[in-house]
Scaffold this motif. Structure first.
Motif, mmCIF file in Angstrom:
data_model
loop_
_atom_site.group_PDB
_atom_site.id
_atom_site.type_symbol
_atom_site.label_atom_id
_atom_site.label_comp_id
_atom_site.label_asym_id
_atom_site.label_seq_id
_atom_site.Cartn_x
_atom_site.Cartn_y
_atom_site.Cartn_z
ATOM 1 N N GLN A 52 0.833 -1.214 0.000
ATOM 2 C CA GLN A 52 0.000 0.000 0.000
ATOM 3 C C GLN A 52 0.861 1.255 0.000
ATOM 4 O O GLN A 52 0.578 2.236 -0.719
ATOM 5 N N HIS A 53 1.935 1.223 0.800
ATOM 6 C CA HIS A 53 2.835 2.371 0.854
ATOM 7 C C HIS A 53 3.529 2.584 -0.487
ATOM 8 O O HIS A 53 3.718 3.734 -0.939
ATOM 9 N N SER A 54 3.901 1.477 -1.131
ATOM 10 C CA SER A 54 4.556 1.591 -2.439
ATOM 11 C C SER A 54 3.614 2.212 -3.463
ATOM 12 O O SER A 54 4.016 3.100 -4.241
ATOM 13 N N HIS A 55 2.364 1.741 -3.436
ATOM 14 C CA HIS A 55 1.383 2.336 -4.353
ATOM 15 C C HIS A 55 1.170 3.811 -4.040
ATOM 16 O O HIS A 55 1.056 4.648 -4.957
ATOM 17 N N GLU A 56 1.130 4.117 -2.765
ATOM 18 C CA GLU A 56 0.924 5.509 -2.361
ATOM 19 C C GLU A 56 2.097 6.383 -2.806
ATOM 20 O O GLU A 56 1.903 7.520 -3.282
ATOM 21 N N MET A 57 3.304 5.867 -2.674
ATOM 22 C CA MET A 57 4.485 6.613 -3.096
ATOM 23 C C MET A 57 4.479 6.833 -4.604
ATOM 24 O O MET A 57 4.811 7.930 -5.097
ATOM 25 N N LYS A 58 4.104 5.808 -5.351
ATOM 26 C CA LYS A 58 4.044 5.962 -6.805
ATOM 27 C C LYS A 58 2.998 6.998 -7.195
ATOM 28 O O LYS A 58 3.211 7.819 -8.103
ATOM 29 N N ARG A 59 1.855 6.936 -6.482
ATOM 30 C CA ARG A 59 0.795 7.903 -6.802
ATOM 31 C C ARG A 59 1.257 9.326 -6.495
ATOM 32 O O ARG A 59 1.033 10.266 -7.285
ATOM 33 N N LYS A 60 1.945 9.499 -5.361
ATOM 34 C CA LYS A 60 2.429 10.830 -5.004
ATOM 35 C C LYS A 60 3.523 11.296 -5.970
ATOM 36 O O LYS A 60 3.609 12.481 -6.300
ATOM 37 N N GLU A 61 4.363 10.349 -6.393
ATOM 38 C CA GLU A 61 5.399 10.711 -7.365
ATOM 39 C C GLU A 61 4.764 11.174 -8.678
ATOM 40 O O GLU A 61 5.230 12.130 -9.325
ATOM 41 N N GLN A 62 3.701 10.456 -9.045
ATOM 42 C CA GLN A 62 3.005 10.867 -10.272
ATOM 43 C C GLN A 62 2.387 12.260 -10.106
ATOM 44 O O GLN A 62 2.455 13.103 -11.011
#
Length: 205
Positions: free
Chosen positions: A176-186
């Protein structure tokens, strides 16, 4: 041939043994042990009785008897036969005494061995009781250890299950954190693009 009177001292050699004279003189007395004989019985009848008793012991009789139990006149007892019978009786007595002594020694030895075996049995019984007590204590300790082992196995199983749950939660949160980080990076990349576009517009004006 006239039967000699064995109760008379004249039938005994004067130079013979006084003990033999005394033995012959005792023939006029009732035998003991054994059934008493009437006083009127003759010496011949007493010798016949003595002969029958000796025959029962396996000793050659002093004289032969007729069908009525009376000595046969054709073969009268003499002093030699009487002494031979007496010697046989003494030999039988000594043999019996020796056997009795042997039996007494064997009995004493057996009694001693029996006492020793009883002592060994008591000692072994004590050792057996102690061993049984130790075995019972070890069995109780074994049951206790088995119970503790089962408890530890159950605890380890619970800990493993808890660790598996924690790993699953950690893995889920990491994903979940990885997905959240990718979303924030995007989102951050889009914001940078917007800022860059705004700068370009301002510069062009």
């Amino acid at each position: 041939m006239e039967s000699p009177d064995w109760g008379s001292p004249s039938c005994v050699d004067p130079g013979g043994s006084p003990g033999l004279q005394d033995f012959v003189s005792r023939l006029s007395l009732p035998p003991s042990p054994g059934p008493s004989l009437p006083e009127r019985d003759s010496v011949a009848q007493r010798l016949a009785y003595f002969s029958r008793e000796a025959a029962l012991l396996g000793i050659s009789p002093l004289c032969e008897e007729d069908s009525f139990g009376s000595p046969l006149s054709s073969r009268q007892s003499d002093l030699r036969a009487l002494v031979t019978c007496a010697c046989s009786l003494l030999q039988l007595y000594h043999e019996t005494s020796a056997k009795l002594g042997t039996l007494e020694n064997q009995w004493k030895k057996t009694s001693s061995e029996r006492d020793y075996l009883k002592s060994c049995q008591a000692k072994l019984q004590g050792q057996l009781d102690y061993a049984e007590h130790e075995i019972a204590a070890l069995q109780a300790r074994e049951r206790q250890l088995c119970s503790q082992s089962r408890s530890l196995q159950s605890l380890v199983k619970s800990e493993k299950e808890e660790n598996e749950k924690l790993r699953s939660v950690v893995a889920s949160r990491a994903t979940q954190h990885s997905h959240e980080m990718k979303r924030k990076e995007q989102q951050l990349g889009k914001m940078k693009e917007r800022l860059s576009d705004k700068k370009d517009r301002r510069c062009s004006e």
